[in-house]
Structures are given as C-alpha cells and as structure tokens.
Design an enzyme around this catalytic site. Structure first.
Site, mmCIF file in Angstrom:
data_model
loop_
_atom_site.group_PDB
_atom_site.id
_atom_site.type_symbol
_atom_site.label_atom_id
_atom_site.label_comp_id
_atom_site.label_asym_id
_atom_site.label_seq_id
_atom_site.Cartn_x
_atom_site.Cartn_y
_atom_site.Cartn_z
ATOM 1 N N LYS A 69 0.929 -1.217 -0.112
ATOM 2 C CA LYS A 69 -0.036 0.107 -0.221
ATOM 3 C C LYS A 69 0.901 1.248 -0.035
ATOM 4 C CE LYS A 69 -3.114 2.560 3.146
ATOM 5 N NZ LYS A 69 -3.905 2.593 4.358
ATOM 6 N N ASP B 149 -2.489 10.580 3.564
ATOM 7 C CA ASP B 149 -4.018 10.174 3.664
ATOM 8 C C ASP B 149 -4.652 11.325 4.354
ATOM 9 O OD1 ASP B 149 -6.309 9.126 3.667
ATOM 10 O OD2 ASP B 149 -6.063 7.532 5.163
ATOM 11 N N LYS C 155 -9.951 13.170 8.191
ATOM 12 C CA LYS C 155 -9.605 12.893 9.371
ATOM 13 C C LYS C 155 -9.331 13.971 10.511
ATOM 14 C CE LYS C 155 -6.382 9.113 8.032
ATOM 15 N NZ LYS C 155 -6.840 8.030 8.717
ATOM 16 N N ASP D 93 1.493 6.382 5.875
ATOM 17 C CA ASP D 93 0.679 5.437 5.125
ATOM 18 C C ASP D 93 0.906 4.610 4.120
ATOM 19 O OD1 ASP D 93 -1.972 4.393 5.915
ATOM 20 O OD2 ASP D 93 -3.099 5.882 4.654
ATOM 21 N N ASP E 23 -12.099 7.320 3.687
ATOM 22 C CA ASP E 23 -11.165 7.134 4.771
ATOM 23 C C ASP E 23 -10.544 5.717 4.582
ATOM 24 O OD1 ASP E 23 -8.680 7.608 5.966
ATOM 25 O OD2 ASP E 23 -9.796 7.730 8.056
ATOM 26 N N GLU F 4 -9.508 3.863 1.901
ATOM 27 C CA GLU F 4 -8.913 3.931 0.715
ATOM 28 C C GLU F 4 -7.925 2.877 0.258
ATOM 29 O OE1 GLU F 4 -5.807 5.289 2.378
ATOM 30 O OE2 GLU F 4 -7.866 6.069 3.107
ATOM 31 N N ARG G 256 -7.798 -0.176 1.095
ATOM 32 C CA ARG G 256 -8.046 -1.470 0.556
ATOM 33 C C ARG G 256 -8.763 -1.441 -0.955
ATOM 34 N NH1 ARG G 256 -12.486 -1.875 5.134
ATOM 35 N NH2 ARG G 256 -10.617 -0.837 6.086
#
Length: 457
Positions: A226, A231, A238, A249, A308, A310, A312
C-alpha cells in the site's frame, strides 16, 4: 554502518549472562576482575562496562545479557551496547552463538541508524568486526533493506509523494538490474486500474502503479504494498490528531521495497514481482464521495461508505493484477486498519492466510529472527459484513467490530492465488534497542526467513 575488518586494535567484547557473571569474572585477570566488581557489573541486561589496562586504554568491554526472563521481554539487546560503548572497534569474543549471534550482529548495525536527512549527520560511534560464524553479507543486506524501509517511512509527505516513491522504486530496480514499469495519472483508466485512479485523482500529485520484476527462474512471488503517501481521509476528513502520522501510510510500500532489497540482495532463487499503487488521498472537487459505487479491475463493484478506507481500494486493483500471471504466492503489506493496532498493539505484525503450512512457517521464522508476527483469521461468517446489498462489496462496514478481519476479507475477494496479508503499523512509538522512534519495518525479516519453506526453494 557496515561491519569492519578485524584488526589487532579491536577491543574484545564479552557478552555475560547474569547467572554466569560470577563465574565469568573469575576468569579475568585480578585487575580486570576488581575493576568490574568496583563498577558494580553484575551482568544485568543492558549493562555496559569498558575495562581499562594498566595504561588506561581499553582492555576489553563487557555487556550484560541479563536473564532469559528479562531478555524475553524485548529484543535486539546488543543495540544497547552499540549505543552506549565509546567510539572504537569491537569484536564479540564470547557469550553468543547461532541465532543469538546473528540477532546481535543485526542489532548492532540497526543501532547505527539515524534519520538525518534534515539535520547535520550524527557522528558514528562504535563499530563491530564481522562476527565469526555468521553470514555477514546476508546480515548487512537485511540491515540495508530495513534502513531503506525506515528512510522511506520517515520522509515527510512533502518529499515522499507518488513521484518520489516511484524514484525510490526505480533506484532499487536499477541497483539489482530489475525491470520496472510505471503507469501514471489518466493512463490508469485505459489500463483498467479504476480504483487506483479514483482514490488518487484529487491530488495535485498524480497516482500511479509501480511494477518491478526480477529473476528469470523459480517460483513466482508477488509482493503488493500500500503506497498511500499521505492520507487526509478524503471527504471523510481525518481529525488533526489522526492525520499527524499519515506520512507513514505508505509503510506497506516501504516494507515491500525493503523486503525486495533483501530478497534480491541475498539472491533467493525465485521470480519476484513488486506492485505498489502509489497515491495521495486528497480533497478537491473531483474527490470520490461517500455512497459512490466504484467498479474495480476485477469487475466487482464497491460501495464507498467511508473515503478514509481507501487503502483497500488501491490494493484491490493491484491484487487483481497480481493474480493474472498465476504466482505461487502473493503477499500484501499495508498500514491498513487501526483495529489491528487495538488487537495486537504496535510491536506485532498480524497476518492472515488460509494456509496452515504458510502460517506455521511464518511463525517459526519470526521466532528465529526476532520479528514477531501473529496469525489472524479469515473468518468466513464475517463475509456478510462486507456485502452492502447495493453493490458487491462495502469498503467500510458499519458497527466497528472486527475491522482488521473485514478489511482482510475484502482484499481476499480479489486474489485467487495462495495469499498472505499483513496489516502492519510501520512505526516505532517509543525508542527501543536498535529501533529509534519513527518508521520501522515489520514482518519483512520473518517473510525472508520463511520463503524457502513456503516456496520450496
């Protein structure tokens, strides 16, 4: 810092367990024994003592290895010695062998790590002669892979966006004569990576898919990481407290790149593929929205119930691609869910697999190389939680229960090949031996150690 060559000036370093300390001290010359007694050396875990000769120069150094019960509560103990010993060259003379010696050697190298990109480089201190009886080149390669991971995670998003992550991947490919292909921006649409494009399109920094290939023979291993370089949470933005660490992230991408460095560096006889969807989840007029329904590369539709969640989404397209050339094993790594941290904390790497054989190999390898992992279940009864009714899949099931498991089940829908998923943290909250606070690799060394058994190498 790599190992150094042995010299006559190297200072012997003795590793002394607490239970054996009294007996060990009786083997020393009177002056050295008296000095150790006066300094209160008992072999307690983490004690460091330099013993001078008659001229006041270092004669030897002692490192307390404590008791087995104390050692079990942490790892990389030799990192403490590397940090505390005065500048000089040291040679482990006694007290360690086998896996303990390998761990100590790696700990020493990792203890020299400093993230100094934005400040004056730290002065390097104690150095270590390559210990006899270990594969020093392999240990150095593993340390280099871990340092690559740490540097990538620690770099702030201002200097580590999708483009910079691509540059890091290209540098790695060049180092090992691997092939790399990159699909960028709107080219993702005709190439059929719709969810990677959708997640990254709101950023001023174009999304992309990085694809590295290395090796021409042996079983194929595909690593998927990933690469969300920052993010914001998207339109489900967030809060500030949750956004503060989002430079990490892309920790999954950083970890698979570090693992790829290890695999290529030690020359495992396999075909390696590394896939990284590199994006920034930003906010703009064209950002994807809650209640949107996306169609994935595999054709499965996904209802967006939280922008949030995202990671996956981008992984799903990359995992679908990974499956298309029938690899013997696919491994994904991602800083995917806070639920995984609630379950096992920051130090353990939870992983999911349907294979008891792979799970056993990973657990055994993790214990051998001090890289702790914990198996989590692909629990089939929770499949209904990711099926919203209006689409094939839900990217953020309501209720808050089993978040790490439902995320893993979501990813599994996109893979038919043998599959292992790691939901890692990628961050060391507080400093520990050989692991300063900041970015850290998780699970990579366990995977490296387990691959020969998992792939029959």
């Amino acid at each position: 810092m790599p190992f150094v060559k042995a010299t006559d000036a190297a200072i012997p370093l003795h590793v002394v367990e607490a239970e054996a300390c009294e007996a060990f001290l009786t083997t020393l010359p009177d002056a050295a024994r008296n000095w150790a007694a006066q300094q209160g050396f008992t072999g307690a875990l983490g004690q460091v003592l330099t013993v001078p000769d008659a001229a006041g120069q270092p004669l030897m150094a002692l490192f307390g290895f404590g008791t087995s019960a104390k050692r079990a509560r942490s790892r990389f103990h030799m990192g403490t010695a590397a940090a505390k010993l005065p500048k000089g060259t040291y040679d482990i003379a006694s007290g360690l062998s086998g896996r303990d010696l390998e761990e100590a050697a790696l700990a020493w190298l990792l203890a020299s790590y400093k993230f100094d990109r934005y400040r004056k480089p730290a002065v390097m201190g104690a150095s270590l002669v390559a210990p006899k009886g270990i594969d020093a080149a392999r240990i150095e390669t593993i340390a280099q892979g871990e340092i690559l991971t740490r540097n990538l995670i620690n770099t702030p998003a201002s200097d580590m966006g999708p483009q910079e992550l691509e540059e890091a991947a290209r540098a790695l490919a060049s180092e090992f004569d691997a092939d790399i292909n990159v699909i960028t921006g709107d080219d993702l649409i005709p190439a059929n990576f719709p969810m990677i494009h959708t997640v990254g399109r709101a950023s001023t920094r174009a999304p992309r898919l990085l694809d590295i290939r290395w090796g021409t023979a042996g079983p194929q291993l595909t690593l998927v990481g990933k690469g969300v370089c920052f993010d914001t949470g998207g339109l489900n933005i967030k809060p500030g407290g949750s956004m503060g660490l989002m430079k990490k992230d892309m920790g999954g991408a950083a970890t698979v790149l570090g693992l790829a460095h290890m695999i290529m560096g030690v020359g495992l006889p396999l075909r390696l593929r590394v896939l990284i969807p590199a994006v920034e989840n930003a906010i703009d007029g064209n950002a994807f929205r809650p209640q949107d329904i996306l169609t994935s590369r595999k054709g499965l539709t996904v209802e967006i119930n939280n922008t949030d969640a995202e990671g996956r989404l981008v992984l799903a397209d990359a995992l679908t691609l990974s499956d298309e050339d029938d690899p013997e094993l696919v491994i994904s790594m991602a800083t995917l869910t806070g639920a995984a941290r609630v379950a096992v904390g920051p130090d353990l790497s939870p992983f999911f697999t349907d294979s008891d054989t792979h799970a056993s190999a990973l657990s055994k390898a993790a214990a051998q190389v001090a890289d702790p992992v914990w198996r989590m279940p692909f629990h089939a009864p929770y499949e209904e939680m990711i099926e919203p009714g209006i689409a094939d899949l839900d990217n953020a099931p309501k209720g808050g229960f089993a978040g790490s498991i439902t995320a893993a089940l979501f990813l599994r829908r996109f893979v038919e090949s043998p599959y292992i998923h790691f939901d890692i943290y990628g961050w060391q909250p507080t400093a520990a031996p050989a692991r300063p606070a900041g970015g850290v690799g998780m699970g990579a060394r366990a995977v490296l150690e387990a691959l020969p058994e998992m792939l029959g190498l």
